[in-house]
Motif scaffolding. Sequence first.
Motif, short mmCIF file in Angstrom:
data_model
loop_
_atom_site.label_atom_id
_atom_site.label_comp_id
_atom_site.label_asym_id
_atom_site.label_seq_id
_atom_site.Cartn_x
_atom_site.Cartn_y
_atom_site.Cartn_z
N LEU A 39 59.74 -5.43 56.17
CA LEU A 39 60.74 -6.55 55.63
C LEU A 39 59.66 -7.47 54.98
O LEU A 39 58.75 -7.81 55.40
CB LEU A 39 61.32 -7.28 56.85
CG LEU A 39 62.49 -6.48 57.22
CD1 LEU A 39 62.90 -7.03 58.41
CD2 LEU A 39 63.61 -5.79 56.51
N TYR A 40 59.93 -8.21 53.86
CA TYR A 40 59.52 -9.09 53.16
C TYR A 40 59.45 -10.59 53.82
O TYR A 40 60.69 -11.05 54.13
CB TYR A 40 60.13 -9.41 51.75
CG TYR A 40 59.18 -10.39 50.88
CD1 TYR A 40 58.12 -9.94 50.22
CD2 TYR A 40 59.62 -11.51 50.65
CE1 TYR A 40 57.38 -10.80 49.42
CE2 TYR A 40 59.14 -12.29 49.76
CZ TYR A 40 57.92 -11.89 49.27
OH TYR A 40 57.27 -12.89 48.24
N ASP A 41 58.54 -11.13 54.23
CA ASP A 41 58.37 -12.43 54.95
C ASP A 41 57.83 -13.48 54.50
O ASP A 41 57.54 -14.60 55.00
CB ASP A 41 57.97 -11.95 56.42
CG ASP A 41 56.65 -11.45 56.39
OD1 ASP A 41 55.81 -11.48 55.35
OD2 ASP A 41 56.10 -11.08 57.38
N ARG A 42 57.30 -13.41 53.27
CA ARG A 42 56.22 -14.48 52.53
C ARG A 42 57.44 -15.77 52.32
O ARG A 42 56.79 -16.74 52.00
CB ARG A 42 55.92 -13.91 51.34
CG ARG A 42 54.57 -13.15 51.66
CD ARG A 42 53.91 -12.54 50.39
NE ARG A 42 53.07 -11.37 50.59
CZ ARG A 42 52.39 -10.61 49.61
NH1 ARG A 42 52.70 -10.91 48.35
NH2 ARG A 42 51.58 -9.60 50.15
N SER A 43 58.46 -15.32 51.92
CA SER A 43 59.58 -16.36 51.66
C SER A 43 60.82 -16.15 52.65
O SER A 43 61.24 -15.20 52.81
CB SER A 43 60.02 -16.47 50.21
OG SER A 43 58.80 -16.74 49.44
N SER A 44 61.65 -17.30 52.58
CA SER A 44 62.87 -17.17 53.27
C SER A 44 63.85 -16.31 52.42
O SER A 44 64.01 -16.63 51.28
CB SER A 44 63.64 -18.46 53.60
OG SER A 44 64.78 -18.40 54.12
N MET A 45 64.63 -15.15 52.83
CA MET A 45 65.60 -14.64 52.22
C MET A 45 66.97 -15.48 52.02
O MET A 45 67.35 -15.21 50.78
CB MET A 45 66.14 -13.36 52.93
CG MET A 45 65.08 -12.26 53.33
SD MET A 45 64.33 -11.71 51.65
CE MET A 45 65.24 -10.97 50.75
N MET A 46 67.02 -16.29 52.65
CA MET A 46 68.37 -17.18 52.49
C MET A 46 67.78 -18.03 51.19
O MET A 46 68.60 -18.30 50.29
CB MET A 46 68.63 -18.19 53.49
CG MET A 46 69.43 -19.27 53.38
SD MET A 46 70.94 -18.70 53.26
CE MET A 46 71.68 -18.24 54.95
N ALA A 47 66.49 -18.65 51.12
CA ALA A 47 66.07 -19.45 49.98
C ALA A 47 65.94 -18.74 48.59
O ALA A 47 66.59 -19.48 47.71
CB ALA A 47 64.92 -20.19 50.44
N LEU A 48 65.60 -17.47 48.97
CA LEU A 48 65.46 -16.71 47.72
C LEU A 48 66.95 -16.34 47.21
O LEU A 48 67.23 -16.37 45.86
CB LEU A 48 64.77 -15.41 47.85
CG LEU A 48 63.10 -15.50 48.11
CD1 LEU A 48 62.66 -14.14 48.49
CD2 LEU A 48 62.63 -16.15 46.98
N THR A 49 67.72 -16.02 48.14
CA THR A 49 69.10 -15.79 47.62
C THR A 49 69.86 -16.84 47.10
O THR A 49 70.55 -16.73 45.87
CB THR A 49 69.98 -15.31 48.69
OG1 THR A 49 69.32 -14.18 49.38
CG2 THR A 49 71.34 -14.86 48.14
N LEU A 50 69.64 -18.10 47.62
CA LEU A 50 70.48 -19.25 47.00
C LEU A 50 69.72 -19.68 45.77
O LEU A 50 70.64 -20.02 44.93
CB LEU A 50 70.24 -20.41 48.10
CG LEU A 50 71.08 -20.29 49.25
CD1 LEU A 50 70.57 -21.56 50.28
CD2 LEU A 50 72.56 -20.34 49.00
N SER A 51 68.59 -19.54 45.49
CA SER A 51 67.99 -20.03 44.35
C SER A 51 68.49 -18.85 43.09
O SER A 51 68.68 -19.29 41.98
CB SER A 51 66.45 -19.93 44.42
OG SER A 51 65.85 -20.20 43.18
N HIS A 52 68.49 -17.61 43.51
CA HIS A 52 69.20 -16.71 42.72
C HIS A 52 70.42 -16.95 42.21
O HIS A 52 70.90 -16.80 41.00
CB HIS A 52 68.91 -15.06 43.30
CG HIS A 52 69.01 -14.11 42.60
ND1 HIS A 52 68.09 -13.07 42.32
CD2 HIS A 52 70.19 -13.47 41.95
CE1 HIS A 52 68.62 -12.11 41.33
NE2 HIS A 52 69.79 -12.26 41.25
N ILE A 53 71.45 -17.14 43.23
CA ILE A 53 72.76 -17.40 42.73
C ILE A 53 72.76 -18.75 42.14
O ILE A 53 73.59 -18.68 40.95
CB ILE A 53 73.67 -17.47 44.09
CG1 ILE A 53 73.69 -16.12 44.72
CG2 ILE A 53 75.12 -18.10 43.78
CD1 ILE A 53 74.35 -16.30 46.20
N GLY A 54 71.82 -19.77 42.47
CA GLY A 54 72.06 -21.00 41.69
C GLY A 54 71.57 -20.91 40.19
O GLY A 54 72.20 -21.34 39.41
#
Length: 245
Positions: A39-54
């Motif tokens: 699993l990718y753990d260098r960044s929070s998946m929540m933060a990446l997803t919210l930024s993506h949707i934003g």
Amino acid sequence: MRRYIGLILGMIITAAMIIWPPLFSPLIGLVAPANGPVLYDRSSMMALTLSHIGMVAFAVLPATLLAVAVAALVNRPAGAPFLPIARSLVNLGQTIPPVAVLALCVPLMGFGTWPTITALFLYSLLPIFENALAGLRGVPTATRLSARAMGMSELQIFWRLDLPLAAPLIIAGIRIAAVIAISTATIGSTVAASSLGEVIIAGLNLNNQAFILQGALLTAALALIIHGSLGVLAACFQYRGVRSD
């Protein structure tokens, strides 16, 4: 009913993938390299997803306002001569590849989210404009004449008649644009934009298929959820239109 159940299940599974990624380690681990991270753990998946949707929201919402406004303008007799120009402008966004837009915008805007938002904005104009124009043109002339005979102003006719009746097609255009934007936003990570593309690019750089699968699954899940949600919204407007008739 099946549509709603499938949509709700999809939302629950996607939320679990974002909040508790280890739940999916057995599945994603099937393609992980030997002795490599799953699993990718260098960044929070929540933060990446919210930024993506934003980024998608900041691109599609302004594109919707502009495209619908221009469609309403050229749908009027006074604005009809500007239709070829409007079509040429919205088609321009589809003729330039997103990667080229990023390359052109980075020197002007710098690295980060704004070049990606610009590319997504340009790509969203065409489907929303064409669907909005088709929806507005589909409003029966007799209905508009009746509204005018009742004393409604042009602005009232637009807000209370044209937009509600054209809403299903407009939402269909937004749905197309949003799904395309969700997928295309992944390339924003090539210019340091925070998105799920970061996971995919990391997988490509490290030759880790598990990272690629994790980022791709989340991106596809978001696209399916947005597609289904906007489809339900369009159906609600269609139902209201039938009832009003």
